[in-house]
Design an enzyme around this catalytic site. Structure first.
Site, PDB file in Angstrom:
ATOM      1  N   HIS A 171      45.779   4.487  52.581  1.00 34.19           N
ATOM      2  CA  HIS A 171      44.326   4.647  52.473  1.00 34.19           C
ATOM      3  C   HIS A 171      43.948   5.646  51.373  1.00 34.19           C
ATOM      4  CE1 HIS A 171      40.236   5.502  54.443  1.00 34.19           C
ATOM      5  NE2 HIS A 171      40.243   4.203  54.209  1.00 34.19           N
ATOM      6  N   LYS A 173      43.035   7.611  47.857  1.00 34.95           N
ATOM      7  CA  LYS A 173      42.229   7.321  46.667  1.00 34.95           C
ATOM      8  C   LYS A 173      42.437   8.450  45.670  1.00 34.95           C
ATOM      9  CE  LYS A 173      39.704   5.079  50.002  1.00 34.95           C
ATOM     10  NZ  LYS A 173      39.769   5.260  51.457  1.00 34.95           N
ATOM     11  N   ASP A 178      46.542  11.892  32.163  1.00 31.13           N
ATOM     12  CA  ASP A 178      47.366  12.794  31.356  1.00 31.13           C
ATOM     13  C   ASP A 178      47.819  14.030  32.124  1.00 31.13           C
ATOM     14  OD1 ASP A 178      47.271  11.123  29.167  1.00 31.13           O
ATOM     15  OD2 ASP A 178      45.584  12.135  28.217  1.00 31.13           O
ATOM     16  N   HIS A 417      30.065   6.401  53.962  1.00 28.01           N
ATOM     17  CA  HIS A 417      31.499   6.210  53.733  1.00 28.01           C
ATOM     18  C   HIS A 417      32.214   7.530  53.420  1.00 28.01           C
ATOM     19  CE1 HIS A 417      35.165   4.429  51.774  1.00 28.01           C
ATOM     20  NE2 HIS A 417      35.011   3.587  52.771  1.00 28.01           N
ATOM     21  N   LYS A 419      33.821  11.367  53.727  1.00 25.50           N
ATOM     22  CA  LYS A 419      34.642  12.076  54.703  1.00 25.50           C
ATOM     23  C   LYS A 419      34.708  13.533  54.263  1.00 25.50           C
ATOM     24  CE  LYS A 419      36.646   7.850  53.574  1.00 25.50           C
ATOM     25  NZ  LYS A 419      35.904   6.953  54.390  1.00 25.50           N
ATOM     26  N   ASP A 424      32.532  26.995  58.656  1.00 27.82           N
ATOM     27  CA  ASP A 424      31.877  28.316  58.611  1.00 27.82           C
ATOM     28  C   ASP A 424      31.176  28.578  57.278  1.00 27.82           C
ATOM     29  OD1 ASP A 424      32.464  29.123  61.198  1.00 27.82           O
ATOM     30  OD2 ASP A 424      34.419  29.940  60.642  1.00 27.82           O
TER      31      ASP A 424
END
Length: 527
Positions: A171, A173, A178, A417, A419, A424
Protein backbone atom coordinates in the site's frame (compact mmCIF):
# COMPACT_ATOMS: atom_id res chain seq x y z
CA UNK A 1 -13.85 -27.56 -21.35
CA UNK A 2 -13.89 -23.76 -21.64
CA UNK A 3 -10.64 -21.80 -21.52
CA UNK A 4 -11.81 -19.93 -18.43
CA UNK A 5 -12.46 -23.17 -16.58
CA UNK A 6 -9.03 -24.50 -17.51
CA UNK A 7 -7.39 -21.31 -16.24
CA UNK A 8 -9.34 -21.49 -13.00
CA UNK A 9 -8.24 -25.08 -12.41
CA UNK A 10 -4.63 -24.23 -13.20
CA UNK A 11 -4.70 -21.35 -10.80
CA UNK A 12 -6.22 -23.56 -8.15
CA UNK A 13 -3.24 -25.92 -8.42
CA UNK A 14 -1.02 -23.05 -7.26
CA UNK A 15 -2.76 -22.91 -3.91
CA UNK A 16 0.17 -24.40 -2.03
CA UNK A 17 2.61 -21.80 -3.35
CA UNK A 18 3.72 -19.11 -0.91
CA UNK A 19 5.73 -17.20 -3.51
CA UNK A 20 4.29 -15.23 -6.43
CA UNK A 21 4.57 -16.28 -10.08
CA UNK A 22 7.89 -15.31 -11.62
CA UNK A 23 9.78 -15.33 -8.32
CA UNK A 24 12.54 -17.44 -9.91
CA UNK A 25 12.90 -15.16 -12.94
CA UNK A 26 16.53 -13.98 -13.32
CA UNK A 27 16.98 -10.37 -12.25
CA UNK A 28 19.68 -7.98 -11.13
CA UNK A 29 19.48 -6.11 -7.83
CA UNK A 30 19.93 -2.36 -8.03
CA UNK A 31 20.39 0.48 -5.55
CA UNK A 32 19.67 4.17 -5.20
CA UNK A 33 22.04 6.77 -6.60
CA UNK A 34 25.06 7.14 -4.29
CA UNK A 35 26.46 10.50 -5.34
CA UNK A 36 23.31 12.60 -5.48
CA UNK A 37 25.42 15.75 -5.13
CA UNK A 38 26.53 15.22 -8.72
CA UNK A 39 23.03 16.07 -9.96
CA UNK A 40 21.58 19.58 -10.23
CA UNK A 41 18.99 18.87 -7.54
CA UNK A 42 21.51 17.25 -5.22
CA UNK A 43 24.08 20.03 -5.62
CA UNK A 44 21.45 22.70 -5.11
CA UNK A 45 20.19 21.19 -1.87
CA UNK A 46 23.47 19.93 -0.38
CA UNK A 47 24.52 23.27 1.11
CA UNK A 48 21.14 24.17 2.59
CA UNK A 49 20.81 20.66 4.06
CA UNK A 50 24.24 20.93 5.69
CA UNK A 51 23.16 24.18 7.36
CA UNK A 52 20.25 22.50 9.17
CA UNK A 53 22.18 20.23 11.55
CA UNK A 54 20.85 16.87 10.40
CA UNK A 55 17.21 17.97 10.17
CA UNK A 56 15.17 17.43 7.03
CA UNK A 57 13.00 19.90 5.15
CA UNK A 58 9.26 19.40 4.63
CA UNK A 59 6.34 21.05 2.89
CA UNK A 60 2.75 19.81 3.21
CA UNK A 61 0.59 19.77 0.10
CA UNK A 62 -3.16 19.54 0.58
CA UNK A 63 -4.31 20.61 -2.91
CA UNK A 64 -4.78 17.66 -5.23
CA UNK A 65 -3.67 19.52 -8.33
CA UNK A 66 -0.45 20.56 -6.57
CA UNK A 67 0.27 16.87 -6.03
CA UNK A 68 0.01 16.31 -9.77
CA UNK A 69 2.07 19.38 -10.68
CA UNK A 70 4.82 18.49 -8.22
CA UNK A 71 5.07 14.92 -9.52
CA UNK A 72 5.28 16.13 -13.11
CA UNK A 73 7.92 18.73 -12.27
CA UNK A 74 9.98 16.32 -10.16
CA UNK A 75 10.01 13.76 -12.98
CA UNK A 76 10.92 16.49 -15.48
CA UNK A 77 13.82 17.55 -13.22
CA UNK A 78 15.32 14.04 -12.86
CA UNK A 79 18.84 13.65 -14.24
CA UNK A 80 20.02 10.20 -13.18
CA UNK A 81 17.44 8.20 -11.21
CA UNK A 82 13.69 8.10 -10.74
CA UNK A 83 12.07 5.69 -8.28
CA UNK A 84 8.29 5.32 -7.99
CA UNK A 85 6.40 3.00 -5.63
CA UNK A 86 2.58 3.02 -5.74
CA UNK A 87 -0.44 0.96 -4.78
CA UNK A 88 -2.42 2.23 -7.81
CA UNK A 89 -1.38 3.82 -11.11
CA UNK A 90 -4.45 4.39 -13.26
CA UNK A 91 -4.48 4.57 -17.05
CA UNK A 92 -6.62 7.75 -17.01
CA UNK A 93 -5.56 11.26 -18.03
CA UNK A 94 -3.32 12.02 -15.03
CA UNK A 95 -1.84 8.51 -15.08
CA UNK A 96 -1.03 8.87 -18.77
CA UNK A 97 0.51 12.31 -18.21
CA UNK A 98 2.87 10.92 -15.61
CA UNK A 99 3.61 7.86 -17.75
CA UNK A 100 4.63 10.09 -20.66
CA UNK A 101 6.82 12.16 -18.32
CA UNK A 102 8.58 8.97 -17.19
CA UNK A 103 9.18 7.97 -20.80
CA UNK A 104 10.67 11.39 -21.60
CA UNK A 105 12.93 11.06 -18.56
CA UNK A 106 14.12 7.67 -19.76
CA UNK A 107 14.75 9.07 -23.25
CA UNK A 108 17.22 11.56 -21.76
CA UNK A 109 19.06 8.76 -19.93
CA UNK A 110 17.35 8.63 -16.52
CA UNK A 111 17.12 5.19 -14.92
CA UNK A 112 13.45 4.63 -14.05
CA UNK A 113 12.34 2.01 -11.54
CA UNK A 114 8.57 1.59 -11.15
CA UNK A 115 7.23 -0.73 -8.44
CA UNK A 116 3.47 -1.30 -8.38
CA UNK A 117 0.92 -3.36 -6.52
CA UNK A 118 -1.73 -4.72 -8.88
CA UNK A 119 -4.34 -5.94 -6.42
CA UNK A 120 -6.69 -3.10 -7.44
CA UNK A 121 -5.74 -2.96 -11.14
CA UNK A 122 -8.57 -2.31 -13.60
CA UNK A 123 -8.86 -2.29 -17.40
CA UNK A 124 -6.66 0.45 -18.82
CA UNK A 125 -3.98 0.29 -16.13
CA UNK A 126 -1.84 -1.88 -18.43
CA UNK A 127 -1.02 1.28 -20.41
CA UNK A 128 2.26 1.35 -18.50
CA UNK A 129 3.49 -2.05 -19.72
CA UNK A 130 5.05 -1.08 -23.09
CA UNK A 131 7.48 1.25 -21.27
CA UNK A 132 9.40 -1.73 -19.90
CA UNK A 133 10.85 -2.28 -23.39
CA UNK A 134 12.83 0.94 -22.92
CA UNK A 135 16.46 0.15 -22.00
CA UNK A 136 16.44 2.41 -18.90
CA UNK A 137 12.95 1.57 -17.56
CA UNK A 138 12.17 -1.43 -15.41
CA UNK A 139 8.74 -2.26 -14.03
CA UNK A 140 8.09 -4.71 -11.20
CA UNK A 141 4.88 -5.84 -9.52
CA UNK A 142 4.71 -6.65 -5.82
CA UNK A 143 3.09 -10.03 -5.13
CA UNK A 144 1.25 -10.12 -8.48
CA UNK A 145 -1.65 -12.22 -9.64
CA UNK A 146 -0.90 -14.96 -12.17
CA UNK A 147 -3.91 -13.94 -14.22
CA UNK A 148 -3.11 -10.62 -15.91
CA UNK A 149 -6.51 -9.83 -17.41
CA UNK A 150 -9.59 -8.10 -16.01
CA UNK A 151 -12.19 -10.85 -15.97
CA UNK A 152 -13.42 -10.54 -12.39
CA UNK A 153 -14.58 -14.16 -12.23
CA UNK A 154 -11.11 -15.46 -13.09
CA UNK A 155 -9.44 -12.97 -10.77
CA UNK A 156 -11.77 -13.90 -7.91
CA UNK A 157 -11.12 -17.59 -8.57
CA UNK A 158 -7.38 -17.13 -8.32
CA UNK A 159 -7.82 -15.09 -5.15
CA UNK A 160 -10.02 -17.76 -3.60
CA UNK A 161 -7.41 -20.48 -4.17
CA UNK A 162 -4.46 -18.28 -3.14
CA UNK A 163 -6.05 -16.05 -0.52
CA UNK A 164 -3.28 -16.37 2.07
CA UNK A 165 -0.78 -14.93 -0.41
CA UNK A 166 -2.90 -12.54 -2.50
CA UNK A 167 -4.51 -10.92 0.53
CA UNK A 168 -1.07 -9.45 1.25
CA UNK A 169 -0.72 -6.10 -0.59
CA UNK A 170 1.80 -3.26 -0.88
CA UNK A 171 0.00 0.00 0.00
CA UNK A 172 3.11 2.27 -0.02
CA UNK A 173 3.23 5.58 -1.94
CA UNK A 174 6.65 7.09 -2.65
CA UNK A 175 8.46 9.08 -5.34
CA UNK A 176 12.21 9.77 -5.13
CA UNK A 177 14.22 11.79 -7.68
CA UNK A 178 18.04 11.58 -7.88
CA UNK A 179 18.07 10.49 -4.21
CA UNK A 180 17.73 14.23 -3.47
CA UNK A 181 14.01 15.05 -3.13
CA UNK A 182 10.98 12.90 -2.41
CA UNK A 183 7.21 12.95 -2.20
CA UNK A 184 5.41 10.72 0.30
CA UNK A 185 1.86 10.52 1.60
CA UNK A 186 -1.47 8.90 0.85
CA UNK A 187 -2.12 9.70 -2.81
CA UNK A 188 -2.20 7.06 -5.49
CA UNK A 189 -1.88 8.10 -9.14
CA UNK A 190 -5.22 8.74 -10.82
CA UNK A 191 -7.70 11.50 -11.63
CA UNK A 192 -9.71 11.16 -8.42
CA UNK A 193 -6.58 11.30 -6.23
CA UNK A 194 -5.58 14.64 -7.76
CA UNK A 195 -9.14 15.94 -7.39
CA UNK A 196 -9.67 16.66 -11.09
CA UNK A 197 -12.51 14.17 -11.70
CA UNK A 198 -16.14 15.24 -11.46
CA UNK A 199 -17.10 11.66 -10.65
CA UNK A 200 -14.86 11.35 -7.56
CA UNK A 201 -12.49 13.58 -5.62
CA UNK A 202 -10.30 12.09 -2.87
CA UNK A 203 -8.89 14.61 -0.40
CA UNK A 204 -5.36 13.72 0.65
CA UNK A 205 -1.95 15.07 1.61
CA UNK A 206 1.55 14.78 0.19
CA UNK A 207 4.74 15.69 2.01
CA UNK A 208 7.57 17.08 -0.10
CA UNK A 209 10.88 16.16 1.56
CA UNK A 210 14.55 17.07 1.21
CA UNK A 211 17.60 16.45 3.35
CA UNK A 212 18.82 13.30 5.14
CA UNK A 213 15.37 11.68 5.29
CA UNK A 214 15.40 11.22 1.50
CA UNK A 215 18.23 8.69 1.73
CA UNK A 216 16.17 6.72 4.24
CA UNK A 217 13.29 6.70 1.77
CA UNK A 218 15.61 5.42 -0.96
CA UNK A 219 16.77 2.61 1.33
CA UNK A 220 13.14 1.62 1.88
CA UNK A 221 12.50 1.65 -1.86
CA UNK A 222 15.59 -0.50 -2.51
CA UNK A 223 14.51 -2.99 0.13
CA UNK A 224 11.16 -3.47 -1.61
CA UNK A 225 12.59 -3.35 -5.14
CA UNK A 226 15.08 -6.14 -4.45
CA UNK A 227 12.66 -8.33 -2.49
CA UNK A 228 11.64 -11.75 -3.81
CA UNK A 229 8.00 -10.60 -3.97
CA UNK A 230 8.86 -7.84 -6.50
CA UNK A 231 8.47 -9.54 -9.87
CA UNK A 232 9.76 -8.10 -13.17
CA UNK A 233 7.01 -7.47 -15.69
CA UNK A 234 8.79 -9.70 -18.20
CA UNK A 235 8.30 -12.70 -15.90
CA UNK A 236 4.52 -12.42 -16.01
CA UNK A 237 2.31 -13.91 -18.71
CA UNK A 238 0.40 -11.84 -21.24
CA UNK A 239 2.49 -8.70 -20.84
CA UNK A 240 3.31 -6.89 -24.07
CA UNK A 241 6.61 -5.14 -23.42
CA UNK A 242 8.18 -5.52 -26.86
CA UNK A 243 9.90 -2.76 -28.80
CA UNK A 244 7.00 -2.88 -31.23
CA UNK A 245 4.55 -2.27 -28.38
CA UNK A 246 6.66 0.66 -27.16
CA UNK A 247 6.72 2.20 -30.64
CA UNK A 248 2.96 1.79 -30.94
CA UNK A 249 2.61 3.42 -27.52
CA UNK A 250 4.66 6.41 -28.69
CA UNK A 251 2.56 6.78 -31.84
CA UNK A 252 -0.72 6.49 -29.93
CA UNK A 253 0.40 9.04 -27.32
CA UNK A 254 1.46 11.49 -30.03
CA UNK A 255 -1.87 11.14 -31.84
CA UNK A 256 -3.96 11.34 -28.66
CA UNK A 257 -1.95 13.10 -25.92
CA UNK A 258 -3.29 12.99 -22.37
CA UNK A 259 -4.89 16.22 -21.19
CA UNK A 260 -6.16 17.34 -17.83
CA UNK A 261 -9.11 19.70 -17.99
CA UNK A 262 -10.88 20.45 -14.74
CA UNK A 263 -13.21 23.43 -14.63
CA UNK A 264 -11.06 25.47 -17.00
CA UNK A 265 -7.78 24.59 -15.33
CA UNK A 266 -4.81 25.19 -17.67
CA UNK A 267 -2.55 22.34 -16.65
CA UNK A 268 0.17 22.73 -19.31
CA UNK A 269 1.00 26.33 -18.42
CA UNK A 270 1.09 25.50 -14.71
CA UNK A 271 3.58 22.66 -15.26
CA UNK A 272 5.77 24.92 -17.38
CA UNK A 273 5.69 27.66 -14.72
CA UNK A 274 7.80 25.47 -12.44
CA UNK A 275 5.53 26.06 -9.46
CA UNK A 276 5.13 24.70 -6.85
CA UNK A 277 8.42 22.74 -7.14
CA UNK A 278 10.64 25.77 -7.71
CA UNK A 279 9.05 27.57 -4.78
CA UNK A 280 9.85 24.66 -2.48
CA UNK A 281 13.42 24.32 -3.75
CA UNK A 282 14.14 28.06 -3.48
CA UNK A 283 12.53 28.55 -0.09
CA UNK A 284 9.93 30.91 -1.53
CA UNK A 285 7.38 28.47 -0.13
CA UNK A 286 8.04 27.96 3.60
CA UNK A 287 10.01 24.74 4.04
CA UNK A 288 9.91 23.51 7.64
CA UNK A 289 13.18 21.96 8.87
CA UNK A 290 12.56 19.47 11.63
CA UNK A 291 13.69 16.16 13.13
CA UNK A 292 11.85 13.29 11.49
CA UNK A 293 11.71 9.54 11.38
CA UNK A 294 10.78 7.40 8.41
CA UNK A 295 8.68 4.44 9.53
CA UNK A 296 7.75 1.57 7.24
CA UNK A 297 6.79 -2.06 7.31
CA UNK A 298 9.28 -4.64 6.13
CA UNK A 299 8.42 -6.16 2.75
CA UNK A 300 8.13 -9.38 4.78
CA UNK A 301 5.41 -7.87 6.99
CA UNK A 302 3.17 -10.92 6.66
CA UNK A 303 5.95 -13.17 7.98
CA UNK A 304 6.89 -10.66 10.68
CA UNK A 305 3.29 -10.53 11.93
CA UNK A 306 3.20 -14.33 11.98
CA UNK A 307 6.47 -14.41 13.90
CA UNK A 308 8.41 -16.45 11.34
CA UNK A 309 10.79 -13.60 10.40
CA UNK A 310 12.36 -10.60 12.09
CA UNK A 311 11.48 -7.21 10.65
CA UNK A 312 9.78 -3.85 11.10
CA UNK A 313 6.11 -3.15 11.79
CA UNK A 314 5.22 0.52 11.52
CA UNK A 315 2.12 0.12 13.68
CA UNK A 316 4.30 -0.01 16.79
CA UNK A 317 5.93 3.43 16.48
CA UNK A 318 2.58 4.99 15.54
CA UNK A 319 0.93 3.33 18.53
CA UNK A 320 3.78 4.46 20.79
CA UNK A 321 3.40 8.06 19.62
CA UNK A 322 -0.34 7.83 20.22
CA UNK A 323 0.01 6.35 23.69
CA UNK A 324 2.44 9.12 24.64
CA UNK A 325 -0.13 11.87 23.99
CA UNK A 326 -0.81 13.98 27.06
CA UNK A 327 -3.61 16.37 26.09
CA UNK A 328 -4.95 16.05 22.52
CA UNK A 329 -5.01 13.59 19.63
CA UNK A 330 -6.32 14.54 16.20
CA UNK A 331 -6.82 11.87 13.59
CA UNK A 332 -7.84 12.05 9.93
CA UNK A 333 -8.46 8.62 8.42
CA UNK A 334 -10.76 7.56 5.58
CA UNK A 335 -11.35 4.17 7.17
CA UNK A 336 -11.83 3.80 10.91
CA UNK A 337 -11.91 0.17 12.05
CA UNK A 338 -9.92 0.21 15.31
CA UNK A 339 -10.58 -3.33 16.47
CA UNK A 340 -10.40 -4.27 20.14
CA UNK A 341 -6.82 -3.01 20.48
CA UNK A 342 -7.73 0.37 19.03
CA UNK A 343 -10.76 0.72 21.27
CA UNK A 344 -8.57 -0.08 24.28
CA UNK A 345 -5.98 2.49 23.18
CA UNK A 346 -8.62 5.22 22.86
CA UNK A 347 -10.16 4.26 26.19
CA UNK A 348 -6.81 4.49 27.97
CA UNK A 349 -6.27 7.97 26.52
CA UNK A 350 -9.75 9.09 27.56
CA UNK A 351 -9.10 7.76 31.07
CA UNK A 352 -6.25 10.29 31.18
CA UNK A 353 -8.62 13.04 29.94
CA UNK A 354 -6.93 13.22 26.54
CA UNK A 355 -9.19 14.91 24.01
CA UNK A 356 -9.62 12.77 20.89
CA UNK A 357 -11.09 14.15 17.67
CA UNK A 358 -11.42 11.97 14.58
CA UNK A 359 -12.44 12.96 11.05
CA UNK A 360 -13.49 10.11 8.75
CA UNK A 361 -15.87 9.38 5.89
CA UNK A 362 -19.65 9.41 6.12
CA UNK A 363 -21.84 6.85 4.44
CA UNK A 364 -22.47 9.39 1.67
CA UNK A 365 -18.78 10.14 1.07
CA UNK A 366 -17.37 6.65 1.53
CA UNK A 367 -15.76 5.16 -1.58
CA UNK A 368 -15.60 1.68 -0.02
CA UNK A 369 -18.93 0.54 1.34
CA UNK A 370 -17.44 -2.57 2.95
CA UNK A 371 -15.05 -0.41 4.98
CA UNK A 372 -17.90 1.82 6.10
CA UNK A 373 -19.91 -1.22 7.19
CA UNK A 374 -16.99 -2.34 9.34
CA UNK A 375 -16.77 1.11 10.93
CA UNK A 376 -20.47 1.41 11.80
CA UNK A 377 -20.35 -0.82 14.87
CA UNK A 378 -17.50 1.13 16.48
CA UNK A 379 -19.19 4.54 16.47
CA UNK A 380 -21.36 4.21 19.55
CA UNK A 381 -18.67 2.66 21.80
CA UNK A 382 -16.26 5.43 20.79
CA UNK A 383 -18.82 8.15 21.45
CA UNK A 384 -19.67 6.60 24.82
CA UNK A 385 -15.99 6.83 25.75
CA UNK A 386 -15.98 10.53 24.89
CA UNK A 387 -14.24 10.35 21.50
CA UNK A 388 -15.42 13.15 19.19
CA UNK A 389 -16.26 11.89 15.67
CA UNK A 390 -16.83 13.94 12.54
CA UNK A 391 -17.88 12.45 9.20
CA UNK A 392 -17.06 14.41 6.05
CA UNK A 393 -19.96 15.20 3.72
CA UNK A 394 -19.89 14.40 0.00
CA UNK A 395 -21.36 17.86 -0.73
CA UNK A 396 -19.23 20.49 0.96
CA UNK A 397 -20.67 23.77 2.15
CA UNK A 398 -17.25 25.42 2.34
CA UNK A 399 -14.14 24.45 0.37
CA UNK A 400 -11.59 25.78 2.87
CA UNK A 401 -9.26 22.91 3.68
CA UNK A 402 -10.81 20.67 1.03
CA UNK A 403 -7.85 20.71 -1.38
CA UNK A 404 -9.98 21.70 -4.36
CA UNK A 405 -12.04 24.49 -5.93
CA UNK A 406 -15.67 25.32 -5.29
CA UNK A 407 -16.35 24.51 -8.94
CA UNK A 408 -15.11 20.95 -8.46
CA UNK A 409 -16.87 20.57 -5.09
CA UNK A 410 -20.26 21.42 -6.58
CA UNK A 411 -20.44 17.88 -8.02
CA UNK A 412 -21.08 16.50 -4.52
CA UNK A 413 -18.68 13.57 -4.94
CA UNK A 414 -16.12 14.48 -2.29
CA UNK A 415 -14.42 11.76 -0.25
CA UNK A 416 -11.68 11.62 2.37
CA UNK A 417 -8.47 9.71 1.59
CA UNK A 418 -5.86 11.39 3.85
CA UNK A 419 -4.11 9.59 6.71
CA UNK A 420 -2.77 12.10 9.26
CA UNK A 421 -2.38 12.28 13.04
CA UNK A 422 -1.49 15.27 15.23
CA UNK A 423 0.00 14.53 18.64
CA UNK A 424 -0.35 17.26 21.33
CA UNK A 425 -0.06 19.91 18.60
CA UNK A 426 3.69 19.29 18.58
CA UNK A 427 4.30 16.41 16.15
CA UNK A 428 2.53 14.66 13.27
CA UNK A 429 2.22 11.44 11.34
CA UNK A 430 1.55 11.55 7.57
CA UNK A 431 1.67 8.49 5.36
CA UNK A 432 -0.21 5.66 3.69
CA UNK A 433 -1.58 3.91 6.81
CA UNK A 434 -5.30 4.01 7.50
CA UNK A 435 -6.53 3.34 11.03
CA UNK A 436 -8.03 -0.01 10.08
CA UNK A 437 -7.16 -3.65 10.43
CA UNK A 438 -5.95 -4.05 6.84
CA UNK A 439 -3.35 -1.31 7.21
CA UNK A 440 -2.33 -2.55 10.63
CA UNK A 441 -1.94 -6.23 9.79
CA UNK A 442 -2.36 -7.06 6.07
CA UNK A 443 -0.91 -4.27 3.90
CA UNK A 444 2.61 -2.90 3.92
CA UNK A 445 2.70 0.84 4.69
CA UNK A 446 5.08 3.79 4.92
CA UNK A 447 4.99 7.23 6.55
CA UNK A 448 6.76 9.98 8.45
CA UNK A 449 6.78 10.97 12.11
CA UNK A 450 7.82 14.64 12.18
CA UNK A 451 8.52 16.66 15.33
CA UNK A 452 7.22 20.07 14.31
CA UNK A 453 4.71 22.32 16.13
CA UNK A 454 4.54 24.38 12.94
CA UNK A 455 3.39 21.45 10.80
CA UNK A 456 1.10 20.33 13.63
CA UNK A 457 -0.61 23.73 13.58
CA UNK A 458 -0.99 23.49 9.80
CA UNK A 459 -2.72 20.11 10.02
CA UNK A 460 -4.83 21.38 12.92
CA UNK A 461 -6.09 24.23 10.73
CA UNK A 462 -6.95 21.78 7.97
CA UNK A 463 -8.73 19.46 10.39
CA UNK A 464 -10.87 22.25 11.79
CA UNK A 465 -11.70 23.60 8.32
CA UNK A 466 -12.84 20.17 7.13
CA UNK A 467 -14.68 19.31 10.35
CA UNK A 468 -16.69 22.54 10.44
CA UNK A 469 -20.47 22.12 10.47
CA UNK A 470 -20.81 23.17 6.81
CA UNK A 471 -18.57 20.29 5.70
CA UNK A 472 -19.11 17.45 8.15
CA UNK A 473 -21.58 15.69 10.38
CA UNK A 474 -20.75 15.83 14.08
CA UNK A 475 -21.88 12.58 15.66
CA UNK A 476 -23.62 12.85 19.03
CA UNK A 477 -25.46 10.54 21.37
CA UNK A 478 -29.08 11.32 22.20
CA UNK A 479 -31.26 9.56 24.77
CA UNK A 480 -34.71 8.33 23.83
CA UNK A 481 -37.40 9.79 26.08
CA UNK A 482 -39.25 6.54 26.68
CA UNK A 483 -36.44 4.04 27.25
CA UNK A 484 -33.45 6.24 27.99
CA UNK A 485 -31.53 4.22 25.41
CA UNK A 486 -28.96 6.24 23.48
CA UNK A 487 -28.75 6.50 19.72
CA UNK A 488 -26.55 8.45 17.30
CA UNK A 489 -27.60 11.69 15.64
CA UNK A 490 -25.77 13.49 12.81
CA UNK A 491 -25.52 17.28 13.38
CA UNK A 492 -24.59 19.56 10.47
CA UNK A 493 -25.24 22.97 8.92
CA UNK A 494 -27.72 23.06 6.04
CA UNK A 495 -29.02 26.24 4.41
CA UNK A 496 -27.64 28.29 7.27
CA UNK A 497 -29.43 26.26 9.95
CA UNK A 498 -28.12 23.57 12.30
CA UNK A 499 -29.89 20.28 11.60
CA UNK A 500 -29.92 17.04 13.61
CA UNK A 501 -30.44 13.95 11.44
CA UNK A 502 -31.99 11.18 13.51
CA UNK A 503 -30.96 8.53 10.97
CA UNK A 504 -27.72 8.20 9.02
CA UNK A 505 -27.69 10.45 5.91
CA UNK A 506 -27.54 8.38 2.74
CA UNK A 507 -27.31 8.64 -1.04
CA UNK A 508 -30.08 6.11 -1.42
CA UNK A 509 -32.03 3.60 0.61
CA UNK A 510 -30.26 0.79 -1.25
CA UNK A 511 -26.85 2.15 -0.22
CA UNK A 512 -27.87 2.01 3.43
CA UNK A 513 -29.37 -1.47 3.06
CA UNK A 514 -26.13 -2.79 1.57
CA UNK A 515 -24.04 -1.17 4.31
CA UNK A 516 -26.24 -2.70 7.00
CA UNK A 517 -26.08 -6.14 5.36
CA UNK A 518 -22.30 -5.96 5.02
CA UNK A 519 -22.01 -4.95 8.69
CA UNK A 520 -23.42 -8.37 9.66
CA UNK A 521 -20.48 -10.17 8.07
CA UNK A 522 -17.44 -11.03 10.25
CA UNK A 523 -15.01 -9.11 8.02
CA UNK A 524 -13.33 -6.65 10.41
CA UNK A 525 -9.95 -8.39 10.15
CA UNK A 526 -10.07 -7.95 6.35
CA UNK A 527 -11.02 -4.25 6.35
Amino acid sequence: MKVGTVLAICMGLQACSTLPPGHDYPRIDSRALVHSEQTALGARLAEVSDQNNGRSGFYLQSFGIDGLLTRMQMINAAEQTLDLQYFILRGDDTGRLLTEAMLRAADRGVRVRLLLDDGEAIAGDEHIQPLSAHPTIEIRFFNPFSYRGHNMVLKATEYAFNRSRLNYRMHNKLLVVDNSVALIGGRNIGDQYFQVSAEEQYADNDVFAMGPIVREMSKSFDEYWNHEFSIPLEALARSDSSRRALQEHRISSAEDPAKVQADGFDFTSRVDSGQPLEGMLSGELPIVWAPARLISDSPDKKSVVEGSRVGRLMLRPVADATQAVQSELLMITPYLIPGDEGLLLFRELRDRDVRIRILTNSLMSSAVLLAHSGYMGYRQPLLEDGVEIYEIRSMLGNTRGSGQSAAMSRHGTYSLHAKMFVFDRSSIFVGSMNFDQRSMHLNTEIGLLIDSPELARELLRRFEAMAQAANAYELRLQSEHSSGKQHIIWRTLENGQMVDHQTEPERSGWQKIKANLFSLLPLDDEL
